[in-house]
Design a protein around this motif. Sequence first.
Motif, PDB file in Angstrom:
ATOM      1  N   GLN A  76      -0.861 -17.612  -8.113  1.00  0.00           N
ATOM      2  CA  GLN A  76      -0.951 -16.536  -8.432  1.00  0.00           C
ATOM      3  C   GLN A  76      -0.609 -15.479  -7.035  1.00  0.00           C
ATOM      4  O   GLN A  76      -0.609 -14.316  -7.118  1.00  0.00           O
ATOM      5  CB  GLN A  76      -3.202 -16.354  -7.598  1.00  0.00           C
ATOM      6  N   THR A  77      -0.187 -15.920  -5.718  1.00  0.00           N
ATOM      7  CA  THR A  77      -0.480 -15.853  -5.098  1.00  0.00           C
ATOM      8  C   THR A  77       1.980 -14.645  -4.742  1.00  0.00           C
ATOM      9  O   THR A  77       2.363 -14.063  -4.825  1.00  0.00           O
ATOM     10  CB  THR A  77      -0.261 -16.573  -2.964  1.00  0.00           C
ATOM     11  N   GLU A  78       1.916 -16.329  -5.597  1.00  0.00           N
ATOM     12  CA  GLU A  78       3.688 -15.692  -6.088  1.00  0.00           C
ATOM     13  C   GLU A  78       3.424 -14.723  -6.994  1.00  0.00           C
ATOM     14  O   GLU A  78       4.618 -14.097  -6.864  1.00  0.00           O
ATOM     15  CB  GLU A  78       4.255 -16.854  -5.716  1.00  0.00           C
ATOM     16  N   ILE A  79       3.265 -14.879  -7.767  1.00  0.00           N
ATOM     17  CA  ILE A  79       2.783 -13.948  -9.054  1.00  0.00           C
ATOM     18  C   ILE A  79       2.921 -12.399  -7.997  1.00  0.00           C
ATOM     19  O   ILE A  79       3.949 -11.060  -8.125  1.00  0.00           O
ATOM     20  CB  ILE A  79       1.889 -13.677  -9.809  1.00  0.00           C
ATOM     21  N   ARG A  80       2.077 -12.125  -7.382  1.00  0.00           N
ATOM     22  CA  ARG A  80       1.783 -10.561  -6.872  1.00  0.00           C
ATOM     23  C   ARG A  80       2.478 -10.404  -6.561  1.00  0.00           C
ATOM     24  O   ARG A  80       3.097  -9.452  -5.955  1.00  0.00           O
ATOM     25  CB  ARG A  80       0.101 -10.818  -5.649  1.00  0.00           C
ATOM     26  N   SER A  81       3.486 -11.244  -5.507  1.00  0.00           N
ATOM     27  CA  SER A  81       4.595 -11.196  -4.399  1.00  0.00           C
ATOM     28  C   SER A  81       5.611 -10.621  -5.116  1.00  0.00           C
ATOM     29  O   SER A  81       6.236  -9.678  -5.415  1.00  0.00           O
ATOM     30  CB  SER A  81       4.986 -12.300  -3.683  1.00  0.00           C
ATOM     31  N   VAL A  82       6.389 -11.235  -5.920  1.00  0.00           N
ATOM     32  CA  VAL A  82       7.180 -11.114  -6.898  1.00  0.00           C
ATOM     33  C   VAL A  82       7.311  -9.909  -7.443  1.00  0.00           C
ATOM     34  O   VAL A  82       7.964  -9.081  -8.071  1.00  0.00           O
ATOM     35  CB  VAL A  82       7.697 -11.948  -8.566  1.00  0.00           C
ATOM     36  N   ALA A  83       5.692  -9.419  -8.569  1.00  0.00           N
ATOM     37  CA  ALA A  83       5.063  -8.045  -9.132  1.00  0.00           C
ATOM     38  C   ALA A  83       5.239  -6.920  -8.544  1.00  0.00           C
ATOM     39  O   ALA A  83       5.170  -5.785  -9.114  1.00  0.00           O
ATOM     40  CB  ALA A  83       3.874  -8.475 -10.333  1.00  0.00           C
ATOM     41  N   SER A  84       5.070  -7.043  -7.261  1.00  0.00           N
ATOM     42  CA  SER A  84       5.255  -6.075  -6.003  1.00  0.00           C
ATOM     43  C   SER A  84       6.751  -5.818  -5.688  1.00  0.00           C
ATOM     44  O   SER A  84       6.865  -4.487  -5.864  1.00  0.00           O
ATOM     45  CB  SER A  84       4.322  -6.566  -4.727  1.00  0.00           C
ATOM     46  N   ASP A  85       7.476  -6.619  -5.024  1.00  0.00           N
ATOM     47  CA  ASP A  85       8.624  -6.496  -5.068  1.00  0.00           C
ATOM     48  C   ASP A  85       9.472  -5.753  -7.062  1.00  0.00           C
ATOM     49  O   ASP A  85      10.067  -4.698  -6.505  1.00  0.00           O
ATOM     50  CB  ASP A  85       9.666  -7.368  -5.120  1.00  0.00           C
ATOM     51  N   CYS A  86       9.799  -5.795  -7.619  1.00  0.00           N
ATOM     52  CA  CYS A  86       9.416  -5.680  -9.280  1.00  0.00           C
ATOM     53  C   CYS A  86       8.988  -4.081  -9.090  1.00  0.00           C
ATOM     54  O   CYS A  86       9.621  -3.183  -9.944  1.00  0.00           O
ATOM     55  CB  CYS A  86       9.152  -6.530 -10.713  1.00  0.00           C
ATOM     56  N   TYR A  87       7.637  -3.431  -8.829  1.00  0.00           N
ATOM     57  CA  TYR A  87       7.604  -2.453  -8.928  1.00  0.00           C
ATOM     58  C   TYR A  87       7.858  -1.550  -8.212  1.00  0.00           C
ATOM     59  O   TYR A  87       8.101  -0.516  -8.542  1.00  0.00           O
ATOM     60  CB  TYR A  87       5.826  -2.960  -8.880  1.00  0.00           C
ATOM     61  N   ARG A  88       8.417  -2.181  -7.222  1.00  0.00           N
ATOM     62  CA  ARG A  88       8.887  -1.439  -6.352  1.00  0.00           C
ATOM     63  C   ARG A  88      11.004  -0.733  -6.338  1.00  0.00           C
ATOM     64  O   ARG A  88      10.860   0.354  -6.725  1.00  0.00           O
ATOM     65  CB  ARG A  88       8.969  -1.645  -4.618  1.00  0.00           C
ATOM     66  N   LEU A  89      10.969  -1.995  -6.711  1.00  0.00           N
ATOM     67  CA  LEU A  89      12.456  -1.306  -7.812  1.00  0.00           C
ATOM     68  C   LEU A  89      12.564  -0.739  -8.964  1.00  0.00           C
ATOM     69  O   LEU A  89      13.421   0.561  -8.838  1.00  0.00           O
ATOM     70  CB  LEU A  89      13.309  -2.682  -7.795  1.00  0.00           C
ATOM     71  N   LEU A  90      11.298  -1.054  -9.508  1.00  0.00           N
ATOM     72  CA  LEU A  90      11.238   0.089 -10.774  1.00  0.00           C
ATOM     73  C   LEU A  90      11.232   1.385 -10.951  1.00  0.00           C
ATOM     74  O   LEU A  90      11.204   2.683 -10.955  1.00  0.00           O
ATOM     75  CB  LEU A  90      10.894  -0.940 -11.859  1.00  0.00           C
ATOM     76  N   PHE A  91      10.181   1.657  -9.588  1.00  0.00           N
ATOM     77  CA  PHE A  91       8.730   2.830  -9.839  1.00  0.00           C
ATOM     78  C   PHE A  91       8.780   3.608  -8.578  1.00  0.00           C
ATOM     79  O   PHE A  91       7.967   4.545  -8.235  1.00  0.00           O
ATOM     80  CB  PHE A  91       7.292   2.487 -10.089  1.00  0.00           C
ATOM     81  N   GLU A  92      10.068   2.902  -8.181  1.00  0.00           N
ATOM     82  CA  GLU A  92       9.234   3.966  -5.837  1.00  0.00           C
ATOM     83  C   GLU A  92      10.714   4.549  -5.805  1.00  0.00           C
ATOM     84  O   GLU A  92      11.863   3.585  -6.313  1.00  0.00           O
ATOM     85  CB  GLU A  92       8.654   2.879  -4.930  1.00  0.00           C
ATOM     86  N   PRO A  93      11.047   5.589  -5.549  1.00  0.00           N
ATOM     87  CA  PRO A  93      10.093   6.326  -5.057  1.00  0.00           C
ATOM     88  C   PRO A  93       9.034   6.819  -6.313  1.00  0.00           C
ATOM     89  O   PRO A  93       9.737   7.177  -7.208  1.00  0.00           O
ATOM     90  CB  PRO A  93      10.406   7.574  -4.240  1.00  0.00           C
ATOM     91  N   LEU A  94       8.328   7.635  -6.512  1.00  0.00           N
ATOM     92  CA  LEU A  94       7.177   7.888  -7.047  1.00  0.00           C
ATOM     93  C   LEU A  94       7.655   9.646  -7.933  1.00  0.00           C
ATOM     94  O   LEU A  94       8.195   9.969  -6.885  1.00  0.00           O
ATOM     95  CB  LEU A  94       5.940   8.109  -6.792  1.00  0.00           C
ATOM     96  N   LEU A  95       7.708   9.358  -8.548  1.00  0.00           N
ATOM     97  CA  LEU A  95       8.578  10.777  -9.522  1.00  0.00           C
ATOM     98  C   LEU A  95       7.662  11.960  -9.372  1.00  0.00           C
ATOM     99  O   LEU A  95       5.988  11.374  -9.836  1.00  0.00           O
ATOM    100  CB  LEU A  95       8.711  10.544 -11.397  1.00  0.00           C
ATOM    101  N   SER A  96       7.667  13.064  -9.414  1.00  0.00           N
ATOM    102  CA  SER A  96       7.506  14.148  -9.459  1.00  0.00           C
ATOM    103  C   SER A  96       8.213  14.987 -10.292  1.00  0.00           C
ATOM    104  O   SER A  96       8.780  15.370 -10.137  1.00  0.00           O
ATOM    105  CB  SER A  96       7.212  14.430  -7.884  1.00  0.00           C
ATOM    106  N   TYR A  97       7.313  15.576 -11.201  1.00  0.00           N
ATOM    107  CA  TYR A  97       7.317  16.858 -12.327  1.00  0.00           C
ATOM    108  C   TYR A  97       7.373  17.886 -12.146  1.00  0.00           C
ATOM    109  O   TYR A  97       6.470  18.304 -11.353  1.00  0.00           O
ATOM    110  CB  TYR A  97       7.318  15.639 -13.469  1.00  0.00           C
TER     111      TYR A  97
END
Length: 522
Positions: free
Chosen positions: A239-260
Motif C-alpha cells: 500500500q505504501t509503495e502504491i501511494r508513493s509511485v502513484a503520487s510521482d505519476c500524478y506530479r509528472l502528469l498533472f503539475e503544475p495545475l492547469l488554469s484556464y
Amino acid sequence: MAIAVNMDALIPREDFEAEAANDDAPTPQTVTVRDLEPTAFFGLALRKPDFQRETSEWDAKRVAGLVRTFIEGDLIPAVILWKHREFMFVIDGSHRLSALIAWVNDDYGDGEASQKFFGHSVPPEQIDHAIRVRKLVNAEIGSYADHVAAAKNPESFGPDIVARSRALGSRALNLQWVRGDAIKAEASFIRINQQAATITPQELEMIKGRRKPAVMAAKAIIRRGTGHQYWSSFAVDVQTEIRSVASDCYRLLFEPLLSYPIKSLNLPAGGSVYASPTLRMVYDFVHLSVGTVNEDEDTTGIRTVEFLKRARRTAQLVLSNSANSLGLHPAVYFYSWTGKQQPILFLTMAQIALDLDRQRQLDAFIDRRARLEQFITARRTLLNQIVRKFGTKDSGKGHLRAFYEKVFEAIDDGKSDEEIVTTLTADKAFTYLQPTENPYAGVSPTRYSAQVKSGLVMTGLMEHAPKCAICGGLVPSQAISIDHKIDRSEGGESDLGNLQLTHPYCNTGYKNRQKSAARRGP
C-alpha cells in the motif's frame, strides 16, 4: 468553465461483494435533512459501491439548485438504495444525496470529511472550487447552520430564511429499495445508470475490471494515492509503495495545475485532473506503458505496483527532468489551439515516444524535432482536423500516428513545409485535410473570449519560448537541463558564458553520441 464540486468524501465506499447474509429489518421510505447530519444513524450507514466513480460531476449551480429544490418541496427523483446488513448502498442518486450532505456539513470538498479522506492534502484547485461553491450556495440559499439557527431564534433572522427553516421540518427525499443479493444490486446499478446514459462502455469496462491492476493503478494516480483506498486489502508495504509511485505519476502528469484561460506555457502534460475524460486517459496511459499482458485480477498488489512503475517510467520519458526524458513541450504536442488538453494527442505522442525508446530510435526523433515542431505549430489545424474527424476512437490514434510518420518521412527527405502539406493531402488517407482552414473561424460568441485568448496567448508565447541549444526544440519548464558548451572534463567553466538550456535527453546520451560520431568522422 464550470466549477467541479468534489463531493466524493461525503459517502464512504464499501466492498459491494460482502458475502454475509442480509437481515429482514424494515427499510425507511423517506430521508429528512436531519438524517444527513454528521452524527445521524442514517448518514453513518450510507455507503457507495467500491466501484462507483467519483462524485465530482456537478457544478456549483447544480448543487445549489438541488438544495433549493429540496427546500422548496419541488420534485426530486427518488434515491435508490440496497440494504446489506448494517450498510445502505446508493444504487442511484449519489450526487443528489451528496449535494444535500455537502450543504448540511458545509463540506464542498474542503471540509473535515474531505480533508481526512484526502489525507489532509486536498489539491489547491479543489479548495478554490469549494470556496467558490460555498459562496454561491450561501449567497443564494444560506448555509444549513443559518437555517438551524433561524429555526431556533427566528427574531434574529429575516422572514425568508425563517420560512425556509420551518419548511425543512416537512421536507423529505423519497427512497426506493433494490431487493436481492449483491449480484442483483450490481446489475441494478449498471442497468439504471446505463438507462440514464451516464455509464459509457469504457466506464463499464472499468467497473467490471475494478480489481485489475490497470484500473487500480489509474485510480491511484488520479488521486495521488489518497481518497478511497481501492488497494486497502494489500500488505502495508505494498500500500505504501502504491501511494508513493502513484503520487510521482500524478506530479509528472498533472503539475503544475492547469488554469484556464491559458496565460502561460507552464502547462501540465495531462491537462486538468478534474476533466471528465481524465480517468480514462490515465487508464489508457497505464495500458500503453505496460503493453500486452495477462491482466487478471490483482490479489496482492504486486502487479499494480509494477503497472504504476511502468507508467512512471513512460511519464518520465515524455516530460520530466530525468536524464532520459525527451521533454516534449505540452503546448506543442498535447494541447489544441484553444488551450484545451486533448487526451488523444497526449496518448499518441506517449506511444510514439515509448516505441522509439524500445526500438532505440530516440536519436532519430531528436534529429527531426525542431522541424517537426516548426511544422505542427504553424499548421495546428491539421492535427485539429484529424481529432475532429475521428474523436477519441482508436482509429483516431492510428490516423495521428500515420500523420506523424508521414511528416517524419518528409522531413528526412528534406521537404519544405509546403511540400509536406502537398505530400499529405495527396495521400488518400488524408484527402479530407484542409490546409487553409483558419483555426479561429466559427468560434461562437459565447466561447470567443476564453478560446481565442488562449489561442493567441499560446501562439505569442511559443514564438519566444526557450529552445534547446542542441536540437532546437522548445524546452518546457518541467524538463530543463543545463549543459556545458565546453565540458568540465575538457576544461569548461560553470559560468554563464559556458552554459546553455537543453532537454535532459539531448544533454546526455544524444550529445555524447553526437560527439563520438564527430570524432570518428565521415
